[in-house]
Design an enzyme around this catalytic site. Structure first.
Site, PDB file in Angstrom:
ATOM      1  CG  ASP A  16      -1.770  -1.228   1.362  1.00  5.03           C
ATOM      2  OD1 ASP A  16      -2.388  -1.630   0.362  1.00  5.03           O
ATOM      3  OD2 ASP A  16      -1.776  -1.819   2.449  1.00  5.03           O
ATOM      4  N   GLY A  18       1.844   2.886  -2.564  1.00  5.44           N
ATOM      5  CA  GLY A  18       1.584   3.709  -3.743  1.00  5.44           C
ATOM      6  C   GLY A  18       2.370   3.257  -4.965  1.00  5.44           C
ATOM      7  CE  LYS A  19       3.594  -2.759  -4.492  1.00  2.00           C
ATOM      8  NZ  LYS A  19       2.905  -2.493  -3.226  1.00  2.00           N
ATOM      9  CG  ASN A  41      -3.270 -11.038  -2.553  1.00  2.37           C
ATOM     10  OD1 ASN A  41      -2.756 -10.977  -3.663  1.00  2.37           O
ATOM     11  ND2 ASN A  41      -2.639 -11.525  -1.509  1.00  2.37           N
ATOM     12  N   GLY A  43      -4.060  -4.716  -4.666  1.00  4.79           N
ATOM     13  CA  GLY A  43      -4.753  -3.635  -5.364  1.00  4.79           C
ATOM     14  C   GLY A  43      -3.809  -2.486  -5.661  1.00  4.79           C
ATOM     15  CG  HIS A  44      -0.716  -2.428  -7.835  1.00  7.40           C
ATOM     16  ND1 HIS A  44       0.297  -2.978  -8.597  1.00  7.40           N
ATOM     17  CD2 HIS A  44      -0.511  -2.879  -6.577  1.00  7.40           C
ATOM     18  CE1 HIS A  44       1.063  -3.741  -7.822  1.00  7.40           C
ATOM     19  NE2 HIS A  44       0.580  -3.697  -6.614  1.00  7.40           N
ATOM     20  CB  THR A  45      -5.209   2.960  -6.450  1.00 10.02           C
ATOM     21  OG1 THR A  45      -5.890   1.977  -5.663  1.00 10.02           O
ATOM     22  CG2 THR A  45      -6.196   4.029  -6.871  1.00 10.02           C
ATOM     23  CD  GLN A 227       0.759  -9.333  -2.055  1.00  9.58           C
ATOM     24  OE1 GLN A 227       1.664  -9.947  -2.596  1.00  9.58           O
ATOM     25  NE2 GLN A 227      -0.454  -9.331  -2.538  1.00  9.58           N
ATOM     26  CB  THR A 417       3.492  16.350  -3.913  1.00  2.47           C
ATOM     27  OG1 THR A 417       3.445  16.587  -5.330  1.00  2.47           O
ATOM     28  CG2 THR A 417       4.938  16.382  -3.445  1.00  2.47           C
TER      29      THR A 417
END
Length: 436
Positions: A16, A18-19, A41, A43-45, A227, A417
């Site tokens: 989590d 931010g990859k 499992n 999740g990349h946003t 992950q 940013t």
């Protein structure tokens, strides 16, 4: 040959970080992005001009038309989840055919994997790991047990039927005996997955050959982690880990590209730390500051919606992650989330049973005994949102980044940013390294 054209990018802590956004930003400079571990499992946003994409299995590179996406052999593939994700991308007007490839050696998740995981996670007396109950762990168990189904086998109709019949007999018996679970119907499962296999077939190839050829031809390849490093099955906070090799070493075993062909490792860390689910978290914040960070950072799982636990940056943990991954460059995300913090504690060492150390323990009793030693830095108390030049950051924000760089042993290459693709700064030395 310049092997520095390939890079691994991974989360430095528990995922989590931010990859997804960073892989998307960097994929402009790469021809191929390859996922090497995990399943749906992860999740990349990615937010592009305000439009949100949540990818779970498919590498973020496919959001750029000139970039190919590869699902490597180290990934466990849920065929239904994959086809659902492909449909969403096509519905959004993105090209997937001819751009996305699945390893013929990747393992397949089937419904009995979900059945077993869900039942086991909720069984009385079991230590909860906090899994997503999507069948990931049991699929990796079958892989190591040498009884799994690979994508190449999924495409063999006769073999698929036999495998499902035998597996259902075994898994139904175990699940019913241990957990009282109702049995799954092998006939229905076979019909459903044989139809899915026909739709998946055009995407399947020997991706190890494909990736090595790409590198031979001078193309830049990015290996995308899932992950985070501290969820690695070997090096993470065991047993509160994932079931695969999420460290940089997993890029080698999970794609079939040799270690001498990978040029650099890029670690992604937030300006603070988060964790989803159970497990140790030495710098977790237990007051209202956690709520502030969670609200400002929108700290909820992209896949599950679960609220993330929030804590201060943990440098012993980051140094360990950088060591085991050989991290050369750091990307710091969510700087803007810290804009309202008057004071920012950073963990610079541990005290365990009265002894000062910066070596993280291997066992749970060791983690539970950690007393973090904090250095308190002044917050910058002004907006950093959308700033794309280092010199334009508030001086105290610059000082914070320099402190992380000095203490972590890796160079800061990028700073995020804000959530959008454009709200990113790339430092000159990193830009130069990527062009090399």
């Amino acid at each position: 040959m310049n092997q520095r054209k390939s890079a691994v990018i991974l989360g430095a802590q528990w995922g989590d970080e931010g990859k997804g956004k960073i892989v998307d930003v960097l994929s402009e400079k790469f021809s191929v992005v390859a996922r090497y571990a995990g399943g749906h499992n992860a999740g990349h946003t990615v937010i592009i001009k305000g439009k949100k994409f949540v990818l779970q299995l498919i590498p973020c590179g496919v959001l750029r038309p000139e970039c190919k996406g590869v699902i490597g052999n180290g990934v466990v593939l849920d065929p239904m989840a994959f086809l659902s994700e492909v449909k969403k991308l096509k519905d959004a007007g993105l090209t997937v055919d001819g751009q996305l490839f699945i390893s013929n050696r990747a393992q397949v998740i089937l419904p009995y994997h979900r059945m077993i995981e869900l039942a086991a996670e909720n069984a009385p007396g079991r230590t909860k790991i906090g899994t997503t109950s999507r069948g990931i762990g049991p699929a990796y168990e079958d892989k190591m047990h040498r009884s799994g189904l690979r994508v190449v086998d999924l495409l063999n109709s006769a073999l698929l039927r036999t495998h499902i019949e035998n597996a259902c007999h075994e898994k139904n018996t175990i699940a019913h005996a241990l957990f009282g679970t109702e049995p799954l119907d092998p006939k229905t499962m076979y019909e459903e997955y044989s139809r899915a296999a026909e739709q998946i077939a055009p995407f399947v190839t020997d991706t190890a050959v494909m990736l090595n050829h790409a590198i031979d031809n001078g193309e830049k390849v990015m290996f995308e982690g899932a992950q985070g490093a501290l969820l690695d099955i070997d090096h993470g906070t065991y047993p509160f880990v994932t079931s695969s090799s999420s460290t940089a070493g997993g890029a080698v075993t999970g794609t079939g590209v040799g270690p001498t062909r990978i040029g650099t490792v890029i670690g992604v860390t937030k300006a603070y730390v988060t964790r989803v689910g159970e497990g140790p978290f030495p710098t977790e914040i237990h007051d209202s500051t956690s709520d502030l960070l969670r609200a400002r950072g929108q700290e909820y799982g992209a896949v599950t919606g679960r609220p993330r636990r929030c804590g201060w940056l943990d440098l012993p943990l980051l140094r360990y992650s950088n060591m085991i991954n050989g991290t050369e460059w750091l990307v710091v995300t969510k700087m803007d989330v810290m804009d309202e913090c008057a004071e920012i504690p950073v963990c610079t060492g541990y005290k365990i049973n009265g002894k000062v150390t910066d070596v993280i323990p291997a066992d749970m009793p060791g983690y539970n005994a950690i007393e973090p030693i904090y250095t308190k830095l002044k917050g910058w108390n002004s907006s950093t949102e959308g700033i794309t030049e280092f010199d334009k950051l508030p001086q105290l924000a610059q000082d914070y980044l320099k402190f992380i760089e000095q203490e972590s042993g890796a160079k800061i290459g990028m700073v995020s940013t804000g959530p959008d693709r454009d709200q990113t700064m790339t430092l000159p030395a990193f830009e130069e390294a990527l062009q090399a």
